[in-house]
Scaffold this active site. Structure first.
Site, short mmCIF file in Angstrom:
data_model
loop_
_atom_site.label_atom_id
_atom_site.label_comp_id
_atom_site.label_asym_id
_atom_site.label_seq_id
_atom_site.Cartn_x
_atom_site.Cartn_y
_atom_site.Cartn_z
N ASP A 153 0.83 -1.20 0.00
CA ASP A 153 0.00 0.00 0.00
C ASP A 153 0.87 1.25 0.00
O ASP A 153 0.64 2.19 -0.76
CB ASP A 153 -0.91 0.02 1.23
CG ASP A 153 -2.14 -0.85 1.07
OD1 ASP A 153 -2.56 -1.08 -0.07
OD2 ASP A 153 -2.69 -1.29 2.09
N PHE A 154 1.85 1.29 0.87
CA PHE A 154 2.69 2.48 0.97
C PHE A 154 3.57 2.65 -0.26
O PHE A 154 3.79 3.77 -0.72
CB PHE A 154 3.54 2.42 2.24
CG PHE A 154 2.74 2.67 3.49
CD1 PHE A 154 2.17 3.91 3.72
CD2 PHE A 154 2.54 1.67 4.43
CE1 PHE A 154 1.42 4.15 4.87
CE2 PHE A 154 1.79 1.90 5.58
CZ PHE A 154 1.23 3.15 5.80
#
Length: 414
Positions: free
Chosen positions: A168-169
């Site tokens: 996600d990051f």
């Protein structure tokens, strides 16, 4: 915060981690990021963990320095306002499905002539439209079956998920980069772009970029589990006499020589070299292939000294090491947080809870970074944005509020 992007406005319609991260990084560089949510909050508005007052600490930190507009996104009127905001602004980040009301072509069709040609970044699950999230794409990429104790069998032992939603990051950071790349192209050509970034492609693409995919295909099998050892180099966790666990890594000759000196193991290392016929200073390969014998030598020394003494010796010899901390210890550590210029004073957080907040990760020595900005209250900027962006009068906005199409700040909701 820096003001490198203070001439850029972005409409963000998103939830969870990857998409808000893209907007966060742009906001920390000075962009005006206007997050548009459903009037009751997006899917992540009440994401765990919540304070006693019901405020999400995750939402609060992923949406710093942004503005918030709250609309009834389940109604045609609210969706129309959202499309108009994106169309007039010209830049959009979202993780809504590509065929949703916020489809690139639908927003572009609503653009007035004076608006810049639409540039949108859309985070997807998989390239073929299937849904995905960090933990499912991580499972697909194979990493959880490479983690765990070395003695675990590849076929029968369970997978070990990473706690950090790394994909996600990484996806959020890549989307911020992709947006700026597309905007640079538009600056040169006048042409906008639709950019789609599948979370699954970020994971499997990283597997390829790291060389891991080629490795598996070349070997024709899976890599063995290594516990906390570093793949292909020398590094592992060790335990000092007082029970403190610490990690060391030696990927260069200088790091290796420093570690040997700090631990005072030149003699047993030399004896091992004579026995196996290698020179460990020659590179990663001999150190990795004989790691178990080397680990025993270093652990034998670590067991006879408290960590503080070992740390002093390793620091004196320029070693690469760090002790293991719990997340709470890390959050309270002076070196990592209190004395780190990355963190600034606590802004007035919607939760009412004060704690260190990050500035931009990038450090520009020639510029002074501003203090961290707070996250907005949901709907805090609804009236301001609708007036400035769409030219609506206070009376028109009041009617939309009365009709339930627009919501104002939820500061007093709890």
């Amino acid at each position: 915060m820096y003001n490198l992007l203070n001439d850029l406005s972005i409409i963000e319609v998103s939830s969870f981690v990857a998409s808000p991260t893209a907007g966060l990084y742009c906001a920390q560089m000075g962009a005006e990021v206007i997050r548009v949510d459903h009037k009751a909050g997006g899917l992540d508005y009440d994401r765990y963990m919540l304070t006693r007052e019901g405020r999400s600490l995750s939402w609060e930190n992923l949406n710093r320095a942004k503005k918030s507009v709250a609309l009834d996104l389940r109604s045609p009127e609210g969706r129309e306002l959202c499309v108009e905001l994106a169309a007039r602004t010209g830049q959009m980040i979202t993780n809504l499905p590509e065929q949703s009301f916020l489809a690139h072509d639908a927003v572009k069709a609503a653009q007035p002539k004076a608006a810049p040609d639409l540039t949108s970044v859309r985070i997807m699950g998989w390239h073929d439209g299937r849904q995905a999230m960090d933990f499912t794409v991580n499972a697909a990429a194979g990493y959880p079956l490479m983690t765990g104790p070395e003695e675990w069998d590849m076929q029968t032992a369970p997978p070990v998920n990473q706690v950090l939603p790394a994909w996600d990051f990484i996806t959020g950071a890549y989307c911020a980069f992709a947006l700026l790349a597309a905007l640079r192209r538009r600056d040169a050509s006048g042409e906008g772009s639709e950019v789609r970034v599948p979370l699954g492609d970020v994971a499997i693409g990283t597997l390829a970029n790291s060389g891991t995919m080629a490795e598996m295909l070349y070997r024709g099998a899976d890599r063995q589990r290594l516990g906390n050892a570093i793949w292909g180099a020398f590094g592992r966790d060790f335990r000092a006499k007082d029970g403190v666990r610490f990690m060391v890594a030696a990927l260069t000759p200088k790091q290796w020589d420093g570690l040997v000196e700090a631990f005072g193991v030149a003699v047993p290392i030399g004896q091992l070299e004579a026995r196996v016929g290698v020179k460990f200073v020659d590179g990663d390969r001999p150190r990795f292939e004989h790691r178990h014998a080397l680990f025993d030598i270093f652990q034998n020394v670590a067991s006879g000294h408290d960590y503080k003494a070992l740390a002093a010796r390793m620091a004196a010899h320029g070693c690469t090491f760090e002790r293991y901390r719990t997340a709470f210890e890390a959050a309270s550590d002076p070196e990592l947080v209190t004395d780190n210029p990355l963190f600034g004073p606590s802004p007035a957080n919607p939760s009412g809870f004060g704690y260190p907040a990050t500035r931009s990760f990038a450090n520009l020595p020639a510029q002074t970074p501003g203090d961290p900005a707070p996250a907005p209250y949901l709907g805090q900027h609804s009236e301001e944005v609708l007036a400035e962006r769409l030219g609506l009068s206070s009376g028109a906005i009041g009617k939309l509020v009365d009709a339930g199409t627009v919501a104002l700040s939820d500061k007093d909701r709890i």
